[in-house]
Scaffold this motif. Structure first.
Motif, PDB file in Angstrom:
ATOM      1  N   GLN A  51      20.886  28.787 -43.862  1.00  8.43           N
ATOM      2  CA  GLN A  51      21.267  29.837 -44.871  1.00  8.43           C
ATOM      3  C   GLN A  51      20.821  29.413 -46.413  1.00  8.43           C
ATOM      4  N   CYS A  52      21.151  27.937 -46.459  1.00 13.10           N
ATOM      5  CA  CYS A  52      21.201  26.884 -48.187  1.00 13.10           C
ATOM      6  C   CYS A  52      19.560  27.359 -47.896  1.00 13.10           C
ATOM      7  N   ASN A  53      18.703  26.900 -46.647  1.00 10.40           N
ATOM      8  CA  ASN A  53      17.318  26.349 -46.638  1.00 10.40           C
ATOM      9  C   ASN A  53      16.761  28.239 -47.759  1.00 10.40           C
ATOM     10  N   THR A  54      17.501  29.118 -47.333  1.00 11.65           N
ATOM     11  CA  THR A  54      17.056  30.502 -47.642  1.00 11.65           C
ATOM     12  C   THR A  54      17.359  30.894 -48.997  1.00 11.65           C
ATOM     13  N   LEU A  56      17.907  28.663 -51.291  1.00 13.46           N
ATOM     14  CA  LEU A  56      17.133  27.684 -52.363  1.00 13.46           C
ATOM     15  C   LEU A  56      15.828  28.250 -52.085  1.00 13.46           C
ATOM     16  N   GLY A  57      15.548  28.757 -51.306  1.00 13.94           N
ATOM     17  CA  GLY A  57      13.354  28.793 -51.060  1.00 13.94           C
ATOM     18  C   GLY A  57      13.592  30.373 -52.183  1.00 13.94           C
ATOM     19  N   GLU A  58      14.859  30.751 -52.066  1.00 16.67           N
ATOM     20  CA  GLU A  58      14.266  32.544 -52.767  1.00 16.67           C
ATOM     21  C   GLU A  58      15.193  32.363 -54.067  1.00 16.67           C
ATOM     22  N   ASN A  59      15.744  30.890 -54.231  1.00 19.13           N
ATOM     23  CA  ASN A  59      16.054  30.454 -56.110  1.00 19.13           C
ATOM     24  C   ASN A  59      14.735  29.726 -56.617  1.00 19.13           C
ATOM     25  N   ALA A  60      13.958  29.193 -55.488  1.00 17.96           N
ATOM     26  CA  ALA A  60      12.557  28.540 -56.023  1.00 17.96           C
ATOM     27  C   ALA A  60      11.563  29.825 -56.383  1.00 17.96           C
ATOM     28  N   ASN A  61      11.689  30.605 -55.989  1.00 16.00           N
ATOM     29  CA  ASN A  61      10.287  31.470 -55.438  1.00 16.00           C
ATOM     30  C   ASN A  61      11.178  32.749 -57.500  1.00 16.00           C
ATOM     31  N   GLU A  62      12.202  32.627 -57.287  1.00 22.10           N
ATOM     32  CA  GLU A  62      13.327  33.683 -58.304  1.00 22.10           C
ATOM     33  C   GLU A  62      12.594  32.800 -60.229  1.00 22.10           C
ATOM     34  N   GLU A  64       9.673  30.996 -60.439  1.00 18.55           N
ATOM     35  CA  GLU A  64       8.340  31.079 -60.111  1.00 18.55           C
ATOM     36  C   GLU A  64       7.795  32.670 -60.956  1.00 18.55           C
TER      37      GLU A  64
END
Length: 64
Positions: A51-54, A56-62, A64
């Motif tokens: 869940q954390c990785n998901t 963090l991945g979503e936050n990283a994409n936001e 950009e």
């Protein structure tokens, strides 16, 4: 049982086993319970990590 409750029970089991006040049958039952709790805790940690990785991945994409 949530993660914290399972860890608390594992501590209780460890204390009981360390005291050595139980018979072999009870020790075997405690060991089985501990193994189930460990498996549950590992699964919960793995799920939380995913869940954390998901997130963090979503936050990283936001960003950009």
């Amino acid at each position: 049982m949530n993660y914290e409750e399972a860890m608390q029970r594992l501590e209780q089991i460890a204390d009981q086993m360390e005291r050595g006040e139980t018979g072999i049958d009870k020790m075997a039952a405690l060991l089985q319970e501990a193994q189930k709790l460990l498996k549950q805790c590992r699964r919960q940690l793995t799920d939380a990590e995913a869940q954390c990785n998901t997130l963090l991945g979503e936050n990283a994409n936001e960003g950009e």
